[in-house]
Structures are given as structure tokens and as C-alpha cells.
Design a protein around this motif. Structure first.
Motif, PDB file in Angstrom:
ATOM      1  N   ILE A  94      51.997  52.511  44.036  1.00  0.00           N
ATOM      2  CA  ILE A  94      53.071  52.429  43.385  1.00  0.00           C
ATOM      3  C   ILE A  94      53.841  51.488  42.960  1.00  0.00           C
ATOM      4  CG2 ILE A  94      54.712  52.736  45.420  1.00  0.00           C
ATOM      5  CD1 ILE A  94      54.377  55.560  42.478  1.00  0.00           C
ATOM      6  N   ALA A  95      53.554  50.371  43.849  1.00  0.00           N
ATOM      7  CA  ALA A  95      54.393  48.955  43.793  1.00  0.00           C
ATOM      8  C   ALA A  95      53.906  48.588  42.297  1.00  0.00           C
ATOM      9  CB  ALA A  95      53.869  48.133  44.426  1.00  0.00           C
ATOM     10  N   GLN A  96      52.880  49.002  41.496  1.00  0.00           N
ATOM     11  CA  GLN A  96      52.561  48.704  40.005  1.00  0.00           C
ATOM     12  C   GLN A  96      53.596  49.209  39.330  1.00  0.00           C
ATOM     13  OE1 GLN A  96      48.325  48.950  39.428  1.00  0.00           O
ATOM     14  NE2 GLN A  96      48.739  49.428  37.281  1.00  0.00           N
ATOM     15  N   PHE A  97      54.331  50.173  39.443  1.00  0.00           N
ATOM     16  CA  PHE A  97      55.092  50.971  38.595  1.00  0.00           C
ATOM     17  C   PHE A  97      56.622  50.464  38.630  1.00  0.00           C
ATOM     18  CE2 PHE A  97      51.320  53.327  39.033  1.00  0.00           C
ATOM     19  CZ  PHE A  97      50.951  54.067  37.947  1.00  0.00           C
ATOM     20  N   LEU A  98      56.748  49.591  39.612  1.00  0.00           N
ATOM     21  CA  LEU A  98      58.407  49.287  39.845  1.00  0.00           C
ATOM     22  C   LEU A  98      58.716  48.208  38.903  1.00  0.00           C
ATOM     23  CD1 LEU A  98      58.437  49.511  43.745  1.00  0.00           C
ATOM     24  CD2 LEU A  98      58.972  51.369  42.013  1.00  0.00           C
TER      25      LEU A  98
END
Lengths: 150, 445
Positions: A94-98
Motif C-alpha cells: 500500500i505504501a506505493q500508493f501514498l
């Protein structure tokens, strides 16, 4: 009036080490469109929302800004293909979408008018974080403010 | 020391030295890429006037408004035409013509790019073709960069074919007074040869990478290109005006119309047709939008650059540079022509070819007496055009179209690296110049 007076003190959130699939699952189950992301200590890391899902579904070319594809009426598409795209993305962290640069966030003691300003610029659900620790303490959704105005 | 038309050079400095120093500084700063090139060129031009090398009047005489008008007119026409969706239609149609086979699509999109770029500005062409390319390659699940690199190469190669295809040609055509048809007659044949010769190694470099699945291929075949046409009325109007403009260019020798007149006339007509039925307020917005699409940075860069080069010219620097070059080649025309071809190609691979060509034009012009008048210079103009336009293919920073595509690729998550590009393309650039070498030698020398 302060944000603390109308915010939701028990917000649903996802951990920053979770995956796209589990975050999507949380969205679906809690029927919200925006969900704050926090790390193991509960520090606010950003927002996961519908736009992140649309970005998975849309072709890259439609996401370039200038003179790119403005109309996709000529493209063939199917629900099956979109399901595949979601399934492929499920394991992505999910870090990739922040988008980390500016995480617009309120503080419990912020005046409500600051919430109105951020609603106007950033969408309909905002994170409320502690000023010192940046830990997530709540969320405020646009309809909570509208309820308070009745 | 006096500058042109009686301007008084500050502190009695030598006009030639001031002009050279300013020009070299602007050039060095353009290469350093820390400051926008339009700012640098305009600043250099202002300094030239402030130092007294040129009067404002003389500076304005140095600006070739034919080049500026042609660029502006074509930018307006293309900006409006693009809104109709015709370019996306063309790209999708061509991909389906080859059954969406990856190698076929690569070939077709490359040819569409070469064709469009011979009529439109290179940067505009890639801005139109690259988004559709990314869309198709994403559906085919193949790497985008073989396609994007082919489009960069073909944008620069195709642009060389006509007077209006590439800024160096626009400048040569305008400043030297070479008609539109002469460019086609002399450059289009060699451009076609370069395209044919380059496609062979290109095929062998990439063929292993370009494999797709039947399902993905079917998805592209299911694209409906007629849905891409957003405004059929605008489409008809812009194709009509484009046709008129092309006829205007083809017949310019008989009508004695300058390219800028044709392009600006076409732009005015298309603006009229597009806005005829709108209310006054709506017209304001639409016209504003059309002018906002114009690349003012490029135009202002040209303005500043023309003034800087005029400073060199009027203070005698260009003449003495030409004398030096002639000394080096011992006044032999064959040697000079080939030196211009290869020299332009290598320099344009690393530096912007626009300032280079702007400097070379007066330099070559002043060689006329040595080569038996203006007619004797023709091979030099073709060598300059071919070298400067095709040389830009050598590296990722060689031409503006290259940088634009690199930027788009980066944002689409398919970055093109400087060395990856150079490894496959520097050799192809050399190959294309070898083709030109043979062609020029065989046809003119």
C-alpha cells in the motif's frame, strides 16, 4: 468550533505494510471511499482512496497530463479485464500508493473553517492527527460537518 | 568602434569581441541546461543592444519573421486540428491494419510518425502519437520503449523531408529562400532511403522482445477508431485548411507567397471557421485556448537567437569564421560539403541544432563567392539540413522530440535511459549519415 468536537474518534485505518488487496477489502467492508494509512506506531502516513483504484484500472497514457488521451470511448474494455487488473495489483504494498509530499491533515484543535478549506481542495474525508506525534486520532467526513450545520 | 548602423559600442570595446563573447556565453549556458533557453537567448539579445553592438532597429532586422510566422501558423493549425481526434484515429487505424501484431504495429506507428512529422513539427507529432502508443503497448503487454525510440527516430527523420518538417529546414528555406518543392525534390528521396536502411537493423535489435498473446491482440483489434473522432465538423474544417495550406506551399514558386503568409493565412482561416458559429464570449475562450497551445518558449528562443546571430554577422565574426573554415578545407567544395554533413551530425547529437543552424546559415552564405555563387551552395544547404536534423537522433538529448518522449516515457513508468538509447541509436544515426554521404556525393559532387 474545533475539529475535535465533530470528528470520528474511532476511525477505520489500514497499516502501511498491508497490501492493495486488503486495503480495498477494508474500503468495501466499511463502505467508505477514503481510508487513512498508519504505520506500526499509529503515525499517519497518508490517504488511500478511490483515486488509487481508478489509477490501477486506467491505462497509463490516460494519466499523463498534457495532450494525452482525454477520451477513452474507442478503447475496448470488459469487467473481466478490470477484475484481472485488480487481482494483479492485490499483492502490491500500500505504501506505493501514498502520495507523501503533502499529507493534508487536521489537528483536533484546528478550527472547523480549516476543515472546510481542506474539503474544498482535497476531497471529502480528512485525517486528524496529533500535532506533536502525528499519530492518527480521528477522521472527519464532509457529512459530519453537514450534520453539525443542521 | 562602431556597431551596425552607427550604434556606439560601450567603452569603445570591439564589437566583434562583445558579440562573440555574449554568443559563446549564451551557448555555454544553453548546454549547461540550468536556465531556460528562451530566457538565455532573450537576455543575450538584450545585452547585445545594451552594449551597443546593435541598435534596436538593427536587432529587429535580424529577426526572421518568416520563420516565426511559419512556426506560429503551423502551431495554431495543429493545435486546433488535434482537438478533432484525427491523429488518434490515424494511429489506431494503422495498428489495426496490421492485425495488431507487435512488429507490424511498431512499423506502422513509426511510419505514421515519419509522415506526420514531415508535415508537422516533430515535438507536436510525438505529443500526438506517444499517448496512443502507450495505450496500445499497454494493451499488448509489450515493452513501450522500442516503439517510443522508433517514434523519436522517425520524427527526426521524417521531419527532414520537407521545408516545414523541422526547424532547421524552416530556417534554411526561409533565410536562404529555397522553395518548398526543392526540399521535397532534394531531401525526400534520401529520407526514404534512410528510413528503409535504418529499419533493417532496428528489426533485428527488437524482434525478440516483441511478442504478445492472442487475447491482448484481440483487445486492440476491438478498439473502435471512429469513436476517437470527437468533432466531425472540426475534422472536416481542419483537413480542408491543411489541404489548402499544403497547396499553398506546393505552389509557392508560382504565387510568390512566403511560407509564413501561407501558414498564418491558414491559421486565421481555421480560427474563423472554428469560431464562426460561436457567441462572442465563447469565441474569446476558444481563441485564447488556441493561442495558449502555441509554444511561446520556442518562438521567443528563436527571436533572441536571431538577434544574437545577427550581432555576430554585422560585426564580421561570421565572415572570418567562414574564411577559417574555407582555409581548413582548402576551398575544395567536396571536402567542405562532407565536412558540413558530418560536423553538423556529430554536433547536433549533443547540442541543440537550432542555434547551430542559425549560426551556420550566414556562415555558408558568405562562402558563395568561393563556390561560384548561390547555385554552388545548394549541396551545402542539403548537407547542413541532413546533418543537423538526422544528427539529433544520436543521443537522447540530441533533439527536442527526444526529450519530450523521454519525459512522457518516464511519467508512464517506462523510462528510457541515456545509455540504453545511445547504444542502439548512435550507430543508427551514423548509418543514416553514411546513406546521406553516398547520396550527396552521387547526386551533387
Amino acid at each position: 468550533m474545533k475539529v475535535a468536537e465533530i470528528m470520528n474518534r474511532a476511525p477505520v485505518s489500514v497499516r502501511s505494510d498491508s497490501t492493495f488487496g486488503s486495503a480495498l477489502q477494508t474500503l468495501l467492508e466499511s463502505r467508505v471511499t477514503t481510508i487513512p494509512v498508519v504505520d506500526a506506531e499509529g503515525v499517519y502516513k497518508g490517504i488511500f482512496d478511490l483515486k488509487d483504484i481508478w489509477d490501477i484500472l486506467l491505462p497509463k497514457a490516460a494519466q499523463l497530463s498534457r495532450k494525452s488521451i482525454e477520451d477513452l470511448s474507442f478503447v475496448s474494455s470488459s469487467i473481466d479485464k478490470m477484475k484481472d487488473q485488480i487481482a494483479e495489483a492485490a499483492s502490491l504494498p500500500i505504501a506505493q500508493f501514498l502520495t507523501s509530499e503533502d499529507l493534508p491533515a487536521l489537528h483536533p484543535e484546528s478550527p472547523v473553517i480549516q476543515a472546510v478549506l481542506l474539503f474544498d481542495e482535497h476531497g471529502e474525508t480528512l485525517a486528524v492527527v496529533d500535532r506533536q506525534t502525528r499519530k492518527l486520532v480521528g477522521t472527519i467526513a464532509a457529512w459530519q460537518l453537514l450534520d453539525a450545520l443542521r | 568602434m562602431h556597431g551596425e548602423s552607427g550604434a556606439q559600442v560601450l567603452f569603445g570595446w570591439n564589437a566583434a569581441w562583445v558579440a562573440s563573447l555574449l554568443f559563446a556565453s549564451v551557448y555555454a549556458l544553453i548546454i549547461a541546461e540550468k536556465l531556460n533557453r528562451a530566457i538565455l537567448a532573450l537576455l543575450g539579445a538584450a545585452m547585445l543592444i545594451l552594449c551597443g553592438v546593435l541598435t534596436q532597429e538593427a536587432a529587429f532586422r535580424g529577426i526572421d519573421f518568416n520563420t516565426i510566422g511559419l512556426l506560429l501558423g503551423m502551431m495554431l493549425i495543429v493545435g486546433i486540428t488535434a482537438k478533432s481526434g484525427v491523429f488518434q484515429y490515424l494511429a489506431i487505424w494503422s495498428a489495426k491494419k496490421v492485425n495488431a501484431q507487435p512488429m507490424g504495429v511498431l512499423f506502422m506507428l513509426a511510419m505514421v510518425t515519419a509522415f506526420l512529422s514531415s508535415l508537422l513539427d516533430n515535438v507536436t507529432t510525438v505529443l500526438l502519437v506517444v499517448p496512443v502508443t502507450l495505450l496500445i503497448t499497454e494493451e499488448l503487454k509489450v515493452k513501450a520503449y522500442p516503439y517510443l525510440i522508433a517514434e523519436v527516430l522517425c520524427a527526426n527523420i521524417g521531419g527532414t523531408a520537407t521545408l516545414i518538417g523541422d526547424p532547421p529546414n524552416i530556417m534554411i528555406g526561409s533565410l536562404v529562400g529555397i522553395p518548398f518543392n526543392d526540399f521535397i525534390y532534394n531531401l525526400t528521396p534520401v529520407v526514404l532511403m534512410v528510413l528503409a536502411v535504418s529499419s533493417v537493423p532496428y528489426y533485428y535489435i527488437w524482434r525478440k522482445d516483441l511478442v504478445t498473446t492472442e487475447k491482448a491482440r484481440q483487445r486492440v483489434m476491438a478498439f473502435n477508431e471512429s469513436e476517437a473522432i470527437k468533432d466531425p465538423r472540426l475534422l472536416k474544417q481542419s483537413l480542408f485548411v491543411l489541404a489548402l495550406v499544403l497547396i499553398g506551399f506546393f505552389t509557392s514558386r508560382m504565387t510568390h507567397l512566403e511560407p509564413a503568409t501561407v501558414a498564418m493565412g491558414g491559421a486565421a482561416l481555421l480560427l474563423l471557421l472554428d469560431n464562426f458559429s460561436r457567441h462572442a464570449e465563447e469565441q474569446g475562450t476558444a481563441v485564447q485556448q488556441a493561442f495558449a497551445e502555441v509554444e511561446w518558449v520556442t518562438l521567443m528562443f528563436f527571436v533572441g537567437l536571431f538577434i544574437l546571430v545577427h550581432g555576430l554577422e554585422s560585426s564580421g565574426v561570421i565572415r572570418s569564421m567562414a574564411e577559417k573554415l574555407l582555409e581548413a578545407t582548402k576551398g575544395d567544395r567536396t571536402v567542405t560539403v562532407l565536412a558540413v554533413l558530418w560536423g553538423s551530425a556529430f554536433l547536433s547529437a549533443f547540442i541543440d541544432n537550432i542555434p547551430f543552424v542559425a549560426t551556420m546559415i550566414p556562415l555558408i552564405k558568405s562562402m558563395a563567392p568561393a563556390f561560384g555563387g548561390e547555385q554552388g551552395l545548394m549541396p551545402l544547404w542539403w548537407a547542413l539540413s541532413l546533418g543537423a536534423c538526422l544528427g539529433g537522433n544520436g543521443t537522447l538529448i540530441g533533439a527536442s522530440a527526444n526529450l519530450v518522449v523521454a519525459g512522457l516515457a518516464e511519467r508512464a513508468g517506462q523510462p528510457i535511459r541515456f545509455m540504453t538509447y545511445m547504444k542502439s541509436c548512435f550507430g543508427l544515426m551514423i548509418l543514416s549519415i553514411m546513406v546521406c554521404h553516398v547520396y550527396i556525393y552521387w547526386r551533387y559532387l
